[in-house]
Design an enzyme around this catalytic site. Structure first.
Site: not given
Ligand code: ASP
Length: 338
Positions: A14, A58-60, A91, A166, A275-277
């Site tokens: 973004t 996009d970082s995904s 992300d 995180t 751990t999930q924590c």
């Molecule tokens: N979906 C975007 C990304 O991680 C969100 C961001 O940029 O904060 O690329």
């Protein structure tokens, strides 16, 4: 005094978007014209260069090839700059920044990741402050040495150690948290560094960029089907499995469950217990429900984040170590992650 030289690496997300006046659509802007978009940058006492991914993402869509691309930009320019700022979608920023913290060992210069929740071109953007302060941190020095010589994330007035961070919110400006380690700095009227929390390097920087992603991740839940669990572990290429357990590393004591783990360990699989924590640490053997896992050879992730565990494992697996060596290296502190 000479001006610090900073290299900005724009990967996408973004932060690098502006609204195209003709179409009103958000699109990545040319980072070589960054000072036109953010004139405030001219006031920072440093010289800026920028490189960009050919196609910002996009970082995904980040993966280990992208981490290598970021790492290579830095490694090739390591001697030419005093610091590096990586602009990245929020992300998966904690994964990429953790990966970089293990790719560069004994860093002697800052690599600061930042991004934003709103694009730089929008009126209430958090991107300008994040970018300006990230650059200021990357160019800060004391007695001719950089103040920060590690990989960190700067977001919403806080500087965090990368491999301790995180993402915790998809809508708050305060999107990140470091549950098990103090913040490295806080930006108010001045930037206040937490000197005792910062890493310092003692030897020469080393660069690693090979990854092996043959890792399974299994989230345990009460009532889970152990036949399905067995199948999740029974994958040919899989070399390591990360089990997300309860509390301080606890898991069912059901004999079938434990037998599946025992069989996989005897086949040479490396099994990690995290751990999930979000906060706290795995303490294998504290309760009866983790004592058997320890006995079988499951390795506790201590207080590492899942992002640190996965990226560290990907790099260590690529070093083709024996299980004994892998166990040792995994439990050692590489870049302040434990
Ligand atoms: N979906 C975007 C990304 O991680 C969100 C961001 O940029 O904060 O690329």
């Amino acid at each position: 005094m000479s001006r610090a030289k900073i290299l900005i690496i724009y990967t996408g997300g973004t932060i690098g978007m502006i609204t195209d006046p003709s179409s009103a659509v958000l699109k990545p802007f040319d980072f070589n014209q960054i000072t036109q978009e953010i004139p405030e940058l001219k006031k920072i006492k440093c010289s800026l260069d920028a490189v960009s991914f050919k196609t910002p993402i996009d970082s995904s869509n980040m993966n280990f090839s992208s981490w290598k691309r970021i790492g290579d930009f830095i490694w090739k320019n390591y001697d030419n700059y005093d610091g590096f700022v990586v602009l990245h979608g929020s992300d998966t920023m904690a994964y990429s920044a953790s990966a970089l913290s293990f790719m560069f060992r004994n860093l002697s210069k800052p690599i600061i990741f930042t991004g934003s929740q709103l694009p730089i071109g929008t009126i209430r953007t958090d991107g300008k402050e994040n970018l300006i302060t990230a650059i200021e941190i990357a160019s800060s020095s004391k007695n001719n040495n950089p103040i920060v010589s590690e990989v960190a994330i700067y977001f919403e007035y806080q500087l965090y150690r990368a491999n301790r961070t995180t993402k915790v919110s998809s809508e708050d400006f305060e999107a990140f948290k470091s549950f098990n380690y103090p913040t490295l700095a806080e930006a108010g009227i001045n930037i206040k560094y937490n000197y005792s929390a910062l890493l310092s390097s003692e030897s020469n920087v080393q660069y690693f960029s090979n990854f092996d992603n043959s890792i399974g991740v299994i989230y345990l839940y009460p009532g889970m089907d152990f036949n399905m669990f067995e199948k999740q572990l029974n994958l040919e290429k899989q070399r390591a499995v990360v089990l997300l357990t309860f509390g301080s590393g606890n898991a069912p004591t059901d004999r079938k469950f434990l037998k599946i783990i025992e069989n996989n360990i005897s086949k040479g699989k490396f099994i990690v217990n995290i751990t999930q924590c979000n906060a706290g640490s795995v303490q294998l053997g504290k309760y009866e429900t983790s004592a058997k896992l320890k006995e079988l050879g499951v390795v506790g992730a201590k207080d590492m984040t899942i992002e640190a565990v996965l990226t560290k494992l990907m790099l260590l697996l690529a070093e083709n170590k024996t299980i004994k060596e892998l166990k040792k290296s995994f439990q050692e502190n590489i870049s302040g992650e434990i």
